[in-house]
Scaffold this active site. Structure first.
Site, PDB file in Angstrom:
ATOM      1  N   ARG A   1       2.462  19.779   6.613  1.00  0.00           N
ATOM      2  CA  ARG A   1       3.453  18.799   7.079  1.00  0.00           C
ATOM      3  C   ARG A   1       4.582  19.384   7.928  1.00  0.00           C
ATOM      4  NH1 ARG A   1       6.376  15.996   4.395  1.00  0.00           N
ATOM      5  NH2 ARG A   1       6.131  13.986   5.368  1.00  0.00           N
TER       6      ARG A   1
ATOM      7  N   TYR B   1       0.265  13.927   1.176  1.00  0.00           N
ATOM      8  CA  TYR B   1      -0.263  14.591   2.370  1.00  0.00           C
ATOM      9  C   TYR B   1      -0.088  16.107   2.265  1.00  0.00           C
ATOM     10  CZ  TYR B   1       0.106   9.742   3.488  1.00  0.00           C
ATOM     11  OH  TYR B   1       0.011   8.379   3.403  1.00  0.00           O
TER      12      TYR B   1
ATOM     13  N   GLY C   1       2.021   4.976  -0.520  1.00  0.00           N
ATOM     14  CA  GLY C   1       1.386   6.279  -0.723  1.00  0.00           C
ATOM     15  C   GLY C   1       2.469   7.304  -1.020  1.00  0.00           C
TER      16      GLY C   1
ATOM     17  N   GLU D   1       0.830  -1.216   0.000  1.00  0.00           N
ATOM     18  CA  GLU D   1       0.000   0.000   0.000  1.00  0.00           C
ATOM     19  C   GLU D   1       0.864   1.265   0.000  1.00  0.00           C
ATOM     20  OE1 GLU D   1      -3.562  -1.831   2.841  1.00  0.00           O
ATOM     21  OE2 GLU D   1      -1.974  -0.623   3.734  1.00  0.00           O
TER      22      GLU D   1
ATOM     23  N   TYR E   1       4.437  17.440  11.358  1.00  0.00           N
ATOM     24  CA  TYR E   1       5.373  16.310  11.505  1.00  0.00           C
ATOM     25  C   TYR E   1       6.830  16.752  11.623  1.00  0.00           C
ATOM     26  CZ  TYR E   1       1.505  13.653   9.309  1.00  0.00           C
ATOM     27  OH  TYR E   1       0.319  13.076   8.982  1.00  0.00           O
TER      28      TYR E   1
ATOM     29  N   CYS F   1      -2.717  33.144  10.573  1.00  0.00           N
ATOM     30  CA  CYS F   1      -2.503  33.700  11.906  1.00  0.00           C
ATOM     31  C   CYS F   1      -2.217  32.607  12.929  1.00  0.00           C
ATOM     32  CB  CYS F   1      -3.696  34.547  12.311  1.00  0.00           C
ATOM     33  SG  CYS F   1      -3.870  35.948  11.205  1.00  0.00           S
TER      34      CYS F   1
HETATM   35  C1  PLP Z   1      -1.480   5.891   5.275  1.00  0.00           C
HETATM   36  C2  PLP Z   1      -1.477   4.452   4.997  1.00  0.00           C
HETATM   37  C3  PLP Z   1      -0.686   3.917   3.967  1.00  0.00           C
HETATM   38  C4  PLP Z   1       0.256   4.749   3.132  1.00  0.00           C
HETATM   39  O1  PLP Z   1       1.371   5.186   3.854  1.00  0.00           O
HETATM   40  P1  PLP Z   1       2.560   5.939   3.110  1.00  0.00           P
HETATM   41  O2  PLP Z   1       3.474   6.345   4.201  1.00  0.00           O
HETATM   42  O3  PLP Z   1       1.986   7.109   2.403  1.00  0.00           O
HETATM   43  O4  PLP Z   1       3.188   4.967   2.176  1.00  0.00           O
HETATM   44  C5  PLP Z   1      -0.781   2.565   3.707  1.00  0.00           C
HETATM   45  N1  PLP Z   1      -1.607   1.770   4.440  1.00  0.00           N
HETATM   46  C6  PLP Z   1      -2.366   2.249   5.445  1.00  0.00           C
HETATM   47  C7  PLP Z   1      -3.247   1.317   6.183  1.00  0.00           C
HETATM   48  C8  PLP Z   1      -2.327   3.597   5.754  1.00  0.00           C
HETATM   49  O5  PLP Z   1      -3.066   4.065   6.767  1.00  0.00           O
END
Ligand code: PLP
Length: 431
Positions: free
Chosen positions: A312, A384, A275, A273, A316, A355
């Site tokens: 961000r 993000y 992102g 997964e 973070y 602000c």
């Molecule tokens: C946010 C998330 C991702 C993606 O994370 P990245 O750091 O963007 O690769 C994958 N799986 C789950 C369950 C998430 O919550």
């Protein structure tokens, strides 16, 4: 690593001068590179070609439907965390059997939408959720598949807001409890529990936590299979590093060569997964210098993007490389790094108009001298970035532009003032 490069001192997104985009669309604007998205996805696909796998791009990183559309066409599945993201995926023409759905707080309505869409897997985060899913699957007459999200208790060594694989999080169940849950639900035929899901958190910079998580989950999978449960896939989540600084994140192939040996020949489909590792450096946020200001010992560069556009850095402590879009030859950066080794830079705080003291993009940062009206690029803003933007301070959200070779298209219009208040109109309270 991406397609944002300087030519003759001017920043280009693929073959488009970003100043031309600002001229047409205004600032702040998110500028995405289609080729960068494609390259990153293709690298992950190639890295896992040796094993049965499914890549489910994580929509929450960057979910514009025009982007999801070409990712779906390139074979990507999707990781969703809400009904809204399912809606986006469907609009983009996703193959719903390639959708996995995570999240500790799925509502009944969202679960029913996902059942109706016949998604691939529900990633289950608690027993209570499992019971509810079984109930709703029976009620609606659907059969579906589920993965149990376990916490392997591995420290991904990321920021405390982005670590999710340790014991004390709201996500998943402790790995020791997996047996009990399989004993209880592993033979249900409305919801077939036949996979394990782990997600360690985001922005990891090393492969090691994945190896540790693979070791632990593979032991679990062998035990569960020994006990007669059929486990057909292992979803190892996202969190792969992205190059916020040049060449600092492991490549997709580095992760793959550590992960693949665990699943090869095990009759186990691997689900990923990613992102940020796909979206992050697929975009810049382009902004304009409004004012220069001296405050005490500090020099401030005040720009027209704010924390409502990209949160961000305050959220973070995230690093984003920041550089003017037009520079003299001596200032062309050869590397995106926290401390560029270039003479003649000035140390500034780059801040927005919101602000809040937390409205900053960089503090004590060395950048080339800039003047009012100059364009500044905030790099690696694709993940993000826009998805976390808000209307705080009644600021309309930025436009999004997609560059493809020498062409660019607005893929989301800049919000107007009317967009800010439209949903409030016609609801006047009678006194
Ligand atoms: C946010 C998330 C991702 C993606 O994370 P990245 O750091 O963007 O690769 C994958 N799986 C789950 C369950 C998430 O919550």
């Amino acid at each position: 690593m991406d397609h944002f490069n300087y030519k003759n001192g001017r920043l280009f997104a693929e073959k488009v001068d970003v100043a031309d985009i600002a001229g047409r669309v205004g600032t702040p604007v998110y500028i995405y590179s289609k080729a960068t998205f494609g390259d990153h996805l293709q690298k992950v696909q190639a890295a896992y070609a040796d094993v049965e796998h499914l890549i489910c791009y994580s929509i929450k990183a960057c979910g514009n439907i025009n982007i999801l559309k070409f990712l779906a066409e390139a074979g990507s599945g999707f990781d969703i965390v809400s009904g809204g993201e399912l809606y986006r995926a469907q609009l983009a023409g996703a193959d719903c059997s390639k959708i996995v759905y995570a999240g500790a707080g799925k509502t009944d309505a969202e679960i029913i939408e996902a059942l109706n869409a016949e998604i691939g897997y529900f990633n289950i985060e608690s027993e209570a959720e499992f019971e509810n899913l079984i109930k709703l699957a029976k009620k609606t007459g659907h059969k579906t598949k589920a993965a149990l999200r376990v916490n392997p208790d591995v420290d991904a060594k990321t920021h405390r807001y982005t670590t999710t694989g340790q014991k004390e999080t709201k996500f998943g169940v402790d790995i020791e409890r997996a047996h009990d849950i399989f004993s209880k639900y592993g033979k249900n035929d409305s919801v077939r529990l036949c996979a394990i899901h782990v997600h360690l958190g985001s922005a990891g910079k090393t492969v090691a936590p994945y190896v540790e998580a693979m070791q632990k989950t593979l032991v679990l999978i062998e035990q569960l299979r020994g006990d007669g449960f059929s486990i057909e896939s292992l979803n190892i989540g996202g969190g792969y590093g992205a190059d916020y600084e040049t060449d600092t994140a492991p490549a997709a192939a580095d992760y793959a060569s550590a992960i693949i040996p665990f699943v090869k020949g095990k009759n186990l489909k691997l689900i990923l997964e990613p992102g940020a590792s796909i979206a992050a450096n697929s975009a810049i946020l382009l902004t304009k210098v409004l004012y220069l200001k001296t405050g005490g010992e500090k020099e401030f560069v005040i720009v027209d993007a704010g924390m409502n556009d990209l949160i961000r850095p305050p959220l973070y402590d995230a690093f984003h490389f920041i550089w003017p879009a037009k520079v003299g030859k001596q200032f062309v950066p050869n590397k995106r790094t926290k401390q560029p080794q270039i003479d003649g830079l000035q140390i500034v705080d780059v801040v927005g108009p919101v602000c809040e003291a937390a409205d900053f993009f960089a503090r004590e940062r060395a950048i080339p001298p800039v003047a009012r009206g100059d364009l500044i690029a905030i790099f690696t803003a694709g993940a993000y970035g826009f998805t976390m933007s808000s209307n705080y301070n009644a600021r309309p959200m930025a436009a999004e532009v997609l560059v493809d070779g020498d062409k660019f298209t607005i893929i989301r219009k800049r919000q107007t003032y009317e967009d800010l208040v439209g949903l409030e109109r016609g609801l006047d309270i009678q006194q």
